[in-house]
Design a protein around this motif. Structure first.
Motif, PDB file in Angstrom:
ATOM      1  N   LEU A 123       0.827  -1.199   0.000  1.00  0.00           N
ATOM      2  CA  LEU A 123       0.000   0.000   0.000  1.00  0.00           C
ATOM      3  C   LEU A 123       0.869   1.260   0.000  1.00  0.00           C
ATOM      4  O   LEU A 123       0.660   2.182  -0.788  1.00  0.00           O
ATOM      5  CB  LEU A 123      -0.899  -0.032   1.240  1.00  0.00           C
ATOM      6  N   PHE A 164       2.542   1.780  -3.338  1.00  0.00           N
ATOM      7  CA  PHE A 164       1.562   2.327  -4.262  1.00  0.00           C
ATOM      8  C   PHE A 164       1.481   3.830  -4.094  1.00  0.00           C
ATOM      9  O   PHE A 164       1.556   4.604  -5.052  1.00  0.00           O
ATOM     10  CB  PHE A 164       0.176   1.756  -3.961  1.00  0.00           C
ATOM     11  N   ILE A 165       1.305   4.223  -2.829  1.00  0.00           N
ATOM     12  CA  ILE A 165       1.159   5.634  -2.513  1.00  0.00           C
ATOM     13  C   ILE A 165       2.362   6.409  -3.027  1.00  0.00           C
ATOM     14  O   ILE A 165       2.240   7.429  -3.706  1.00  0.00           O
ATOM     15  CB  ILE A 165       1.008   5.804  -0.990  1.00  0.00           C
ATOM     16  N   ILE A 183       2.661   6.622  -6.876  1.00  0.00           N
ATOM     17  CA  ILE A 183       1.690   7.524  -7.482  1.00  0.00           C
ATOM     18  C   ILE A 183       2.033   8.975  -7.201  1.00  0.00           C
ATOM     19  O   ILE A 183       2.018   9.818  -8.099  1.00  0.00           O
ATOM     20  CB  ILE A 183       0.279   7.188  -6.987  1.00  0.00           C
ATOM     21  N   THR A 194      -3.241   5.202  12.508  1.00  0.00           N
ATOM     22  CA  THR A 194      -4.362   4.996  11.599  1.00  0.00           C
ATOM     23  C   THR A 194      -4.708   6.292  10.886  1.00  0.00           C
ATOM     24  O   THR A 194      -4.913   6.308   9.669  1.00  0.00           O
ATOM     25  CB  THR A 194      -5.596   4.493  12.372  1.00  0.00           C
ATOM     26  N   LEU A 195      -4.738   7.367  11.649  1.00  0.00           N
ATOM     27  CA  LEU A 195      -5.068   8.656  11.039  1.00  0.00           C
ATOM     28  C   LEU A 195      -4.020   9.017   9.988  1.00  0.00           C
ATOM     29  O   LEU A 195      -4.347   9.500   8.907  1.00  0.00           O
ATOM     30  CB  LEU A 195      -5.149   9.733  12.116  1.00  0.00           C
ATOM     31  N   LYS A 248      -2.339   7.026   8.170  1.00  0.00           N
ATOM     32  CA  LYS A 248      -2.565   6.235   6.953  1.00  0.00           C
ATOM     33  C   LYS A 248      -3.776   6.740   6.187  1.00  0.00           C
ATOM     34  O   LYS A 248      -3.787   6.742   4.956  1.00  0.00           O
ATOM     35  CB  LYS A 248      -2.742   4.768   7.318  1.00  0.00           C
ATOM     36  N   ILE A 249      -4.799   7.151   6.915  1.00  0.00           N
ATOM     37  CA  ILE A 249      -5.985   7.682   6.228  1.00  0.00           C
ATOM     38  C   ILE A 249      -5.589   8.915   5.412  1.00  0.00           C
ATOM     39  O   ILE A 249      -5.933   9.040   4.238  1.00  0.00           O
ATOM     40  CB  ILE A 249      -7.102   8.056   7.238  1.00  0.00           C
ATOM     41  N   THR A 297      -3.543   7.802   2.342  1.00  0.00           N
ATOM     42  CA  THR A 297      -4.309   7.172   1.262  1.00  0.00           C
ATOM     43  C   THR A 297      -5.196   8.198   0.561  1.00  0.00           C
ATOM     44  O   THR A 297      -5.297   8.201  -0.668  1.00  0.00           O
ATOM     45  CB  THR A 297      -5.207   6.025   1.773  1.00  0.00           C
ATOM     46  N   LEU A 298      -5.822   9.082   1.339  1.00  0.00           N
ATOM     47  CA  LEU A 298      -6.655  10.102   0.706  1.00  0.00           C
ATOM     48  C   LEU A 298      -5.806  11.019  -0.165  1.00  0.00           C
ATOM     49  O   LEU A 298      -6.215  11.407  -1.260  1.00  0.00           O
ATOM     50  CB  LEU A 298      -7.400  10.917   1.766  1.00  0.00           C
ATOM     51  N   VAL A 313      -3.147  10.224  -1.814  1.00  0.00           N
ATOM     52  CA  VAL A 313      -2.894   9.525  -3.075  1.00  0.00           C
ATOM     53  C   VAL A 313      -4.096   9.621  -3.991  1.00  0.00           C
ATOM     54  O   VAL A 313      -3.984   9.933  -5.179  1.00  0.00           O
ATOM     55  CB  VAL A 313      -2.618   8.037  -2.827  1.00  0.00           C
ATOM     56  N   ALA A 314      -5.274   9.336  -3.425  1.00  0.00           N
ATOM     57  CA  ALA A 314      -6.480   9.344  -4.243  1.00  0.00           C
ATOM     58  C   ALA A 314      -6.659  10.719  -4.883  1.00  0.00           C
ATOM     59  O   ALA A 314      -6.899  10.827  -6.087  1.00  0.00           O
ATOM     60  CB  ALA A 314      -7.683   8.973  -3.399  1.00  0.00           C
ATOM     61  N   PHE A 315      -6.498  11.764  -4.095  1.00  0.00           N
ATOM     62  CA  PHE A 315      -6.732  13.098  -4.635  1.00  0.00           C
ATOM     63  C   PHE A 315      -5.643  13.509  -5.629  1.00  0.00           C
ATOM     64  O   PHE A 315      -5.919  14.191  -6.598  1.00  0.00           O
ATOM     65  CB  PHE A 315      -6.874  14.121  -3.509  1.00  0.00           C
ATOM     66  N   LEU A 354      -4.162  11.479  -7.633  1.00  0.00           N
ATOM     67  CA  LEU A 354      -4.482  10.792  -8.888  1.00  0.00           C
ATOM     68  C   LEU A 354      -5.657  11.444  -9.597  1.00  0.00           C
ATOM     69  O   LEU A 354      -5.712  11.498 -10.819  1.00  0.00           O
ATOM     70  CB  LEU A 354      -4.813   9.333  -8.620  1.00  0.00           C
TER      71      LEU A 354
END
Lengths: 240, 308, 314
Positions: B243, B246-247, B250, B281-282, B284-285, B288-289, B291-293, B295
């Motif tokens: 994961l 990936f991050i 990207i 956890t925060l 990582k959140i 991941t967010l 990365v999504a944004f 992309l």
């Protein structure tokens, strides 16, 4: 004046990374006319029709269709206004049947009225004389038949303006004759913009000719006028 | 501990994460950049590196350092070889189709995980580091009596962690020079730029792909061998590096190696720092967010140029 | 028109045989079938986006778990009864799907896969972050007493079977209808060649958005149904594994077919069920099956039947 012409472009320019593909193209297409757009390779013909149907955004200029400014309209909306476009490079849905290929265009207009859709699909296939191939997978059809299917996809949409990008390329002699008949049968009802290299087809079907050269309109006129135009002969016809 | 020492400690931990992450992510990046394959099994190659390191270091019982050094060579080579076999048996036959290779590498992931579980077992197992001296670090403060040197309790770093960071830097610099200067590096870049053209020039694309896939997996395994003395080997340990890689890939711009390394440093450091101060956890959140944004709104990555 | 009657007969036959299976199979298989039918709804939702529209998402666990926790939280913490809780779950999933559709559909291909994967991972981590309410990986049980609908006890195996059947049948008929509308046909056109579909005058962006919305909501229906009928909600269902499973089921069964998701889900379920009787290494069997199928049956079971025997298969 404006109400008479279906399509008007004013000072349309297109620049691809420093290269001028189109320069100040002023173009007027009256309703119901069969117009041929000719010119040597790289003259900007496909780019020009690309700006009309929305595949290529013009760098500047204005495009008016049926009294409405469509310069910044999304592609699918222009198609919904009644512009149909057949691709120069065959672009049928190769894994769907010929029938479904045409039906997709028809259904966009007539929705789920299955009877109506069915009759219009069969009529369109019939007009290009491939009705007997309706249930074949489009990708399995011969190249010539795929070209005809491409035309049928446009016909099925009963367009106001039908743009055909080199439709006879790759067709057999007999099929070209059929195509000429088809254009003649459409003239009067549908406005047609025909990009064509085959001068024989142009001379026999078009009422009016626009010659594009190096991104500019070189000359416009009737078939006879163009036949005797010195510039045109120098730029284009002379080479044939 | 005060904020200052705490922060420095977090940065050191972050640098360690960044170092290992950079190796793993560069492996994923070359595979994606050159083969256009999203290798979902990359994390399992990482895990295999750690597990093989454990096997090697426990069977070679002379001295922990000997076993470890041997593992540093054996694990990447074995994993790379396994990857080449997988490439020949599966990916090549799928014609490197982007979607079908994703699905196939998911299948590989399950297979590798299960085989590891059956042979290595469900336990987390430690590997003894070759050396592990603790260095206490001083802290400088401007107190009431002027400038003071203090030795905060628990404020220190091990020599092994420092060595990992340095070793990773050496490997990455070496790899970069190799890709930039060598003939194989040239062939790889030619393949990346234009596959058809490379074929036309007689470059044996399939062999290049096999080597690249092996190289990518080997880099992941190398990263794992380095980290396994600090974090134990476990058959499920591949998920997180996958994961994070990936991050990193990207954010760094798909297929760009310098971008990938920059992003690894960014993500590694911020992961270390954020997870010390906030919940991991925060962290990582947020990552991941991010990365999504990236992309969605900047598909060429933060450091990359437009995709070819 | 003969093909039409074939299709209708097939749909009726599938639903009827699921009803008949209840009476002729053992209680053990009944329980399995109920689970398969609920999960097949998830697969059908996934298939709508992947098989018909051609968008490969790696984040559908987000929609499944949105439905699951939408129902679970509203029953467990807000003490709603079944119907309002189900409505909350659907509304919540629809909102999540719309947001993801709005963002993720700006990308295509590999980027779309990774974006959906990342959003789903963020969702999974969010569930862990709020472990106080969600109970994280451990999950929580929805009490038997609360799981009643119109006075029927949904924990009773027979009633559960028919509830699962009702969910399945409604979703199945919806899909069977949707793919025959001009909307559904356009989705196939987008899958085949989006640029051409746009040149036929279709607003492909809108179609893709609606397809994702429907796909997400169906996945949420499945998640909510699962929580309701099996009385459990847990973070595992939001993990990457549950994004990959529907893809696996659809590929096994045949993407772009109405029947494929059911076949694939049942096949995978019994593959695990039977292989775990012989070996604890069922993941190895699953992994090998995935690799094998992508290599040799790229069209899945129903897809191969359609290709070889019955081209009319919907």
């Amino acid at each position: 004046m404006a109400t008479l012409s279906l399509l008007t472009t004013r000072r349309v320019c297109k620049n691809f990374g420093g290269l001028d593909a189109l320069t100040d193209v002023d173009f007027e297409l009256p309703r119901g006319q069969v117009r041929a757009l000719i010119g040597p390779n790289g003259a900007g013909k496909s780019t020009f029709v690309g700006t009309i149907c929305g595949r290529i955004p013009p760098t500047s200029g204005e495009i008016v269709f049926d009294g409405q400014d469509i310069t910044h309209l999304a592609t699918h909306r222009r198609i919904c206004l009644g512009i149909a476009y057949t691709f120069q490079i065959t672009s049928v849905f190769s894994r769907l049947t010929a029938y479904e290929n045409v039906a997709l265009g028809v259904r966009r207009i007539h929705g789920s009225r299955w009877q109506k859709v069915h009759s219009l699909v069969m009529e369109a296939l019939d007009r290009v004389r491939i009705a007997d191939l309706a249930e074949q997978i489009a990708g399995d059809l011969s190249y010539g038949h795929q070209r005809l299917l491409e035309i049928a996809m446009g016909l099925g949409q009963s367009p106001e303006l039908f743009i055909l990008d080199e439709p006879t390329q790759g067709l057999a002699e007999g099929e070209i004759e059929g195509f000429k008949d088809l254009i003649r049968s459409l003239s009067g009802q549908t406005t047609i913009l025909l990009i064509e290299h085959n001068m024989n087809v142009v001379m026999e079907t078009a009422e009016f000719i626009t010659v594009l050269n190096a991104g500019r309109i070189l000359a416009e006129g009737t078939v006879d006028e163009m036949r005797h135009n010195q510039d045109v002969q120098a730029a284009y016809l002379g080479r044939d | 501990m005060e904020f200052g020492p705490h922060f420095l400690l977090a940065t050191l931990e972050g640098a360690l994460t960044a170092a290992v992450l950079a190796l793993t992510a560069v492996g994923l990046s070359v595979v994606f950049g050159i083969m256009r394959v999203v290798n979902v099994a990359h994390g399992e190659f990482f895990m295999l590196g750690a597990v093989i390191a454990w096997f090697v270091s426990t069977t070679v019982g002379i001295h922990p350092a000997v076993g470890f050094l041997l593992a540093l060579v054996v694990a990447p080579v074995m994993v790379g070889f396994l990857a080449i076999v997988a490439d020949q048996l599966v990916l090549r036959r799928l014609d490197y189709d982007p979607e079908r290779t994703i699905v196939a590498t998911i299948g590989l992931l399950y297979c590798i995980q299960q085989v590891t579980l059956m042979t290595f077992g469900p336990d987390a197992r430690p590997v003894i580091p070759p050396f592990n001296q603790r260095i206490a670090l001083p802290w400088f403060e401007l107190g009431e009596q002027g400038f003071q040197v203090t030795w905060p309790w628990g404020f220190g770093v091990t020599t092994y962690k420092l060595a990992v960071i340095m070793f990773a830097v050496i490997i990455l610099v070496g790899l970069w020079r190799f890709l930039a200067r060598s003939k194989f590096g040239l062939i790889m870049r030619a393949t990346q730029l234009d596959r058809e053209m490379a074929l036309a020039f007689g470059i044996p694309i399939e062999r290049v792909y096999a080597i690249v896939f092996g190289l990518g997996a080997g880099l992941a395994a190398l990263g794992a061998v380095l980290i396994v003395p600090i974090r134990q080997a476990h058959y499920l340990m591949g998920g997180e590096p996958l994961l994070l890689s990936f991050i990193v890939v990207i954010i760094g711009g798909l297929g760009s190696i310098p971008g990938t390394i920059m992003a690894a440093i960014l993500i590694g450091l911020s992961d270390g720092i954020i997870s010390v101060f906030f919940s991991p956890t925060l962290a990582k959140i947020i990552a991941t967010l991010l990365v999504a944004f990236v992309l969605v709104y900047r598909p060429q990555g933060l450091f990359g140029r437009r995709l070819p | 028109m003969r093909q039409n009657s074939n299709v209708v007969a097939l749909h009726a036959g599938i639903l009827a045989s699921l009803l008949i299976l209840f009476f002729i199979t053992s209680a053990y298989h009944n329980g399995n079938l109920a689970r398969i039918m609920v999960l097949a709804v998830f697969a059908m939702g996934y298939n709508f986006l992947f098989g018909y529209t051609g968008l490969l998402s790696l984040g559908h666990a987000l929609f499944f778990s949105a439905g699951m926790y939408g129902l679970g939280i509203s029953m467990h913490h807000l003490e709603l009864s079944v119907l309002p809780a189900f409505a909350v779950a659907l509304l919540f999933t629809a909102m999540v799907s719309a947001a993801i559709g709005f963002l993720a559909l700006r990308t295509t291909g590999v980027a779309f896969m990774i974006v959906t994967l990342m959003f789903a991972q963020a969702g999974y981590l969010t569930i862990l972050l709020f472990g106080k309410y969600t109970r994280g990986d451990e999950g929580f049980v929805i009490q038997q007493a609360e799981r009643t609908l119109f006075g029927l006890d949904l924990t009773d195996p027979s009633i559960r079977y028919f509830a699962a059947f009702a969910l399945f049948a409604a979703s199945y008929l919806f899909i069977a209808w949707a793919v025959r509308t001009s909307f559904g046909r356009c989705l196939v056109a987008i899958r085949e060649n989006e640029a051409r579909a746009r040149m036929l005058g279709y607003d492909t962006a809108r179609h893709k958005f609606l397809a994702l919305l429907a796909s997400g909501v169906l996945s949420g229906v499945s998640g909510a149904g699962y929580a309701l009928l099996f009385g459990y909600a847990g973070a595992t269902f939001a993990s990457v594994q549950y994004s990959i499973l529907p893809l696996l089921w659809v590929l096994l069964g045949g993407s772009g077919t109405t029947l494929g998701p059911l076949i694939g889900t049942a096949f995978a379920f019994y593959l695990v069920d039977i292989s775990s009787e012989f070996t604890s290494a069922y993941l190895l069997v699953v992994g090998a099956a995935i690799v094998f199928l992508t290599l040799f049956f790229p069209q899945g079971l129903a897809g191969e039947i359609r290709r070889r025997i019955a081209p009319w298969l919907p």
